[in-house]
Design an enzyme around this catalytic site. Structure first.
Site, PDB file in Angstrom:
ATOM      1  N   LYS A 122       0.950  -1.634   0.169  1.00  0.00           N
ATOM      2  CA  LYS A 122       0.099  -0.238   0.042  1.00  0.00           C
ATOM      3  C   LYS A 122       0.671   1.206   0.248  1.00  0.00           C
ATOM      4  CE  LYS A 122      -4.146  -2.472   2.430  1.00  0.00           C
ATOM      5  NZ  LYS A 122      -4.330  -2.540   3.704  1.00  0.00           N
ATOM      6  N   GLN A 153      -3.982  -1.880   9.894  1.00  0.00           N
ATOM      7  CA  GLN A 153      -4.397  -3.244   8.887  1.00  0.00           C
ATOM      8  C   GLN A 153      -5.009  -4.374  10.177  1.00  0.00           C
ATOM      9  OE1 GLN A 153      -3.017  -3.855   6.024  1.00  0.00           O
ATOM     10  NE2 GLN A 153      -3.644  -5.562   6.215  1.00  0.00           N
ATOM     11  N   ASP A 211     -11.067   2.728   4.343  1.00  0.00           N
ATOM     12  CA  ASP A 211     -10.726   1.222   4.033  1.00  0.00           C
ATOM     13  C   ASP A 211     -12.803   1.335   3.852  1.00  0.00           C
ATOM     14  OD1 ASP A 211      -8.860  -0.889   3.746  1.00  0.00           O
ATOM     15  OD2 ASP A 211      -8.855  -0.456   5.948  1.00  0.00           O
TER      16      ASP A 211
END
Length: 293
Positions: free
Chosen positions: A52, A96, A119
């Site tokens: 990412k 994460q 997200d």
């Protein structure tokens, strides 16, 4: 048979984002900025976060990686998220997953400012998705929709079957495929571990999305001729013959299913790359939302 190559489709998305970023910077504005938090040193999480950050660099985004040890307290983690919420230089925040067992994932998700939730996991964004309102879409389902768009695979009037009902992929995927949008308007069946006659239902699918995290679960006898097969599974399977000691396996038996499908995503090289494309697109949108006069 068409291979739905995530490298090609994600590159298309990233080229557009890079052009947008270059234009912003040339006009005197700053680049979008993504902050990523990782807790502990889980191998898979390290790989995902590194990818990412690398992709942020490729499109010209600024990025900040924040690391915490495995034993960080929940309060300390939440405090850092609140600090990022209040930082005007940060447009998007991701934590994460998975997190250590002593940390409540839902509490972490709900602490992120919905306006920076790139997200797409916050209940506010999830609720807007259900209502068909503008929101940040969960990155993986969003990436899949971007892939369908790139390869011009319409879902209108088709029967889509989604295996897996997680809040991260399965449920939002079913909503997007059934939504009144250019690449939606499918009739969707959402299946899970308690679905009877799963094989029979899968055999009805024009579009089959496998998102259950069980390597090789979908076999050729579950797929009808000409179906479009989207494999969301990314599982590390131990393999002593592999250089790294493991191989990445999808939920679909690729070699046998590919002989029947009209289009199929490879693993790796498919949906995973599109997830990052969805994340980056959300980050650009978060930036644009925040700099509006």
């Amino acid at each position: 048979m068409l291979i739905l190559d995530g490298k090609i489709a994600s590159l298309h998305v990233k080229e557009k984002l890079k052009a947008q970023t270059d234009s912003l910077v040339k006009s005197g504005l700053r680049a979008p900025h993504l902050a990523a938090i990782i807790v502990g040193n889980n191998g898979a999480s390290e790989t995902y976060v590194a990818s990412k950050i690398k992709n942020c660099e490729e499109v010209g985004f600024a990025s900040t990686l924040i690391r915490f040890s495995e034993d960080v307290s929940e309060n300390d983690l939440l405090s850092k998220i609140k600090e990022l919420n209040n930082d005007d230089a940060i447009d998007g925040i991701l934590v994460q997953l998975p997190l250590p067992k002593h940390i409540t994932e839902q509490k972490v998700i709900e602490t992120i400012d919905p306006a920076k939730d790139v997200d797409g996991f916050h209940p506010v964004n999830a609720g807007k998705l259900v209502l068909g309102l503008p929101s940040f879409l969960p990155a993986t389902p969003y990436g899949i929709m971007l892939m369908l768009e790139y390869f011009n695979i319409p879902a209108k009037g088709k029967h889509a079957v989604v295996i897996g009902r997680s809040n991260i992929v399965g449920r939002p995927m079913s909503i997007l495929l059934s939504s009144n949008s250019k690449f939606g308007n499918a009739t969707v069946t959402l299946c899970h571990s308690h679905t009877p006659n799963l094989k029979e239902i899968c055999l009805q699918a024009d579009i089959l999305v496998a998102a259950l995290g069980r390597p090789g679960f979908v076999t050729a006898d579950m797929v009808k001729d000409g179906a479009v097969v989207i494999d969301v599974g990314i599982t590390r399977v131990e393999d002593s013959t592999a250089k790294k000691g493991f191989r990445i396996k999808g939920d679909v038996q690729y070699n046998e299913v590919a002989l029947k499908a009209s289009a199929i995503t490879p693993v790796p090289g498919g949906v995973g790359l599109m997830t990052i494309a969805g994340l980056l697109t959300n980050t650009m949108q978060a930036y644009q939302n925040r700099i509006k006069p």
